[in-house]
Design an enzyme around this catalytic site. Sequence first.
Site, PDB file in Angstrom:
ATOM      1  N   TYR A 143      89.532 -19.295  37.805  1.00  0.00           N
ATOM      2  CA  TYR A 143      88.085 -19.288  37.613  1.00  0.00           C
ATOM      3  C   TYR A 143      87.747 -20.296  36.531  1.00  0.00           C
ATOM      4  O   TYR A 143      88.391 -20.338  35.480  1.00  0.00           O
ATOM      5  CB  TYR A 143      87.616 -17.890  37.194  1.00  0.00           C
ATOM      6  CG  TYR A 143      86.124 -17.798  36.924  1.00  0.00           C
ATOM      7  CD1 TYR A 143      85.199 -17.923  37.970  1.00  0.00           C
ATOM      8  CD2 TYR A 143      85.640 -17.589  35.646  1.00  0.00           C
ATOM      9  CE1 TYR A 143      83.836 -17.831  37.716  1.00  0.00           C
ATOM     10  CE2 TYR A 143      84.276 -17.493  35.396  1.00  0.00           C
ATOM     11  CZ  TYR A 143      83.379 -17.616  36.439  1.00  0.00           C
ATOM     12  OH  TYR A 143      82.031 -17.524  36.190  1.00  0.00           O
ATOM     13  N   ASP A 237      92.223 -25.759  31.641  1.00  0.00           N
ATOM     14  CA  ASP A 237      91.121 -24.876  31.276  1.00  0.00           C
ATOM     15  C   ASP A 237      91.691 -23.755  30.408  1.00  0.00           C
ATOM     16  O   ASP A 237      92.287 -22.802  30.918  1.00  0.00           O
ATOM     17  CB  ASP A 237      90.443 -24.323  32.529  1.00  0.00           C
ATOM     18  CG  ASP A 237      89.237 -23.450  32.178  1.00  0.00           C
ATOM     19  OD1 ASP A 237      89.013 -23.191  30.973  1.00  0.00           O
ATOM     20  OD2 ASP A 237      88.519 -23.034  33.106  1.00  0.00           O
ATOM     21  N   LYS A 265      85.200 -18.854  24.604  1.00  0.00           N
ATOM     22  CA  LYS A 265      85.564 -17.511  24.132  1.00  0.00           C
ATOM     23  C   LYS A 265      85.925 -17.477  22.643  1.00  0.00           C
ATOM     24  O   LYS A 265      85.025 -17.506  21.819  1.00  0.00           O
ATOM     25  CB  LYS A 265      86.635 -16.932  25.051  1.00  0.00           C
ATOM     26  CG  LYS A 265      86.037 -16.797  26.471  1.00  0.00           C
ATOM     27  CD  LYS A 265      86.817 -16.026  27.492  1.00  0.00           C
ATOM     28  CE  LYS A 265      85.962 -15.815  28.727  1.00  0.00           C
ATOM     29  NZ  LYS A 265      86.409 -16.406  29.957  1.00  0.00           N
TER      30      LYS A 265
HETATM   31  C1  LIG Z   1      85.528 -17.237  30.948  1.00  0.00           C
HETATM   32  C2  LIG Z   1      86.061 -18.463  31.568  1.00  0.00           C
HETATM   33  C3  LIG Z   1      85.229 -19.536  31.944  1.00  0.00           C
HETATM   34  C4  LIG Z   1      83.728 -19.450  31.897  1.00  0.00           C
HETATM   35  O1  LIG Z   1      83.244 -19.297  30.611  1.00  0.00           O
HETATM   36  P1  LIG Z   1      81.745 -18.717  30.418  1.00  0.00           P
HETATM   37  O2  LIG Z   1      81.552 -18.776  28.939  1.00  0.00           O
HETATM   38  O3  LIG Z   1      81.756 -17.338  30.980  1.00  0.00           O
HETATM   39  O4  LIG Z   1      80.828 -19.624  31.147  1.00  0.00           O
HETATM   40  C5  LIG Z   1      85.825 -20.688  32.400  1.00  0.00           C
HETATM   41  N1  LIG Z   1      87.160 -20.801  32.503  1.00  0.00           N
HETATM   42  C6  LIG Z   1      87.984 -19.799  32.161  1.00  0.00           C
HETATM   43  C7  LIG Z   1      89.451 -19.978  32.276  1.00  0.00           C
HETATM   44  C8  LIG Z   1      87.467 -18.590  31.696  1.00  0.00           C
HETATM   45  O5  LIG Z   1      88.289 -17.580  31.409  1.00  0.00           O
END
Ligand SMILES: *Cc1c(COP(=O)(O)O)cnc(C)c1O
Length: 428
Positions: A143, A237, A265
Amino acid sequence: MFEKSKNAFKEAKKYIAGGVDSPVRAFKSVGGTPVFIEKGEGAFLIDIDGNRYIDYVQSWGPLIFGHADEETLKDIFEAARKGVSFGAPTTLETELAKEIVELFDSIDKIRFVNSGTEAVMSAIRLARGYTKKDDIIKFEGCYHGHSDSLLVQAGSGAATFGNPSSPGVPKDLTKHTLLAKYNNIDSVKKCFEDSKDIACVIVEPIAGNMGLVPANEKFLQDLRELCDKNGALLIFDEVMSGFRASLKGAQGLIDVKPDLVTLGKVIGGGMPVGAFGGRDDIMDMLSPEGPVYQAGTLSGNPVAMAAGLSTIKRLKENPSIYKTLEKRAKRLTNGLKEIANEANIALQVDVRGSMFGFFFNEKEVKNFDDAKNSDTKLFAKFHQEMLKRGVYFACSQFETGFISTKIDDDLIDETLKKAKEVFKGLNG
Ligand SMILES: *Cc1c(COP(=O)(O)O)cnc(C)c1O
């Protein structure tokens, strides 16, 4: 015991689409209705009915020092008193940028945004601008936020070209997104055969959004090689794994250097922050130095920067935190596995630093297909029963759990005691 939350959800649904501002909060995959939070205190969440939970969600990752952490709050208040937004540069941004650039070999320069979604969307645009190519490769089960190009499901049959996984996303857009299988390098080779126009490969080096599924180091090395051979950029990511798997995220555990990294995060310490960074020559392509446009009214917000800085500085000063949290995560997952097995329930567990995962699954989970074979009904029951007993796990089988510094061995043992009761009932 959930009366007030139930009523609050009913009321919220009248005014907010689906009653929530992010779909996973709605408890759809585990049944029941979401608990509404009154406040957080260290290791605990307290809902509006007065129930207290040991929290293994941590706002989906950011709160490595737990809820309402005094030091973070102090730094937030101090910044807020000076004004909450200026739309002009502050030195806080440079301070936080410097901390991150010093940590990551792969990051020469960085830019802050307001969410992980924004970070990834911008990194993809930059990769396309830099390589002058249009197609991207992503992995099933990874994701990367909800931007158009990345909301793509498995294409049918042999086709690797993606289909949109949401209405409202034009096919014309997602046809540029090719799908590969996690931990399967042949599927990536096939994508590179199908398209000579690959701008980048984006991967969660430790996948956390199909449950916790770390990539093999060899797989990531092979990705690096394939990208170099084909003139594509490699994007890690690390929105979730950054400052969670280790101080340097996945890059602290494996020896593979990406061209671009996305973060989020933990770098916001609970405030909305995302970031993307990488090599100088790539980052210099960004506006105003270069032609690739990217902007944000609230980007680098001083209060958010203060929260991030407070968190990252303390982590850097106390790197042993990760060993401690990993030990506790293992105590929890090994304990869960043992008592599940005693109840004749198969459980697959894994840990990376302060991240942990468990699947109700007979077999080891290496990709999204494996993850989807998990017993989600059993998970739902487990979730409900644990919630009733005051333990707040993520409300889906396909999420990662987190340990904060406020969750000690005693709280983990309390969790295991409750899990033992629940597992006994599950197999009845
Ligand atoms: C949480 C997450 C996102 C998206 O971040 P948001 O702040 O919710 O837009 C993208 N990539 C990874 C790997 C994530 O865990």
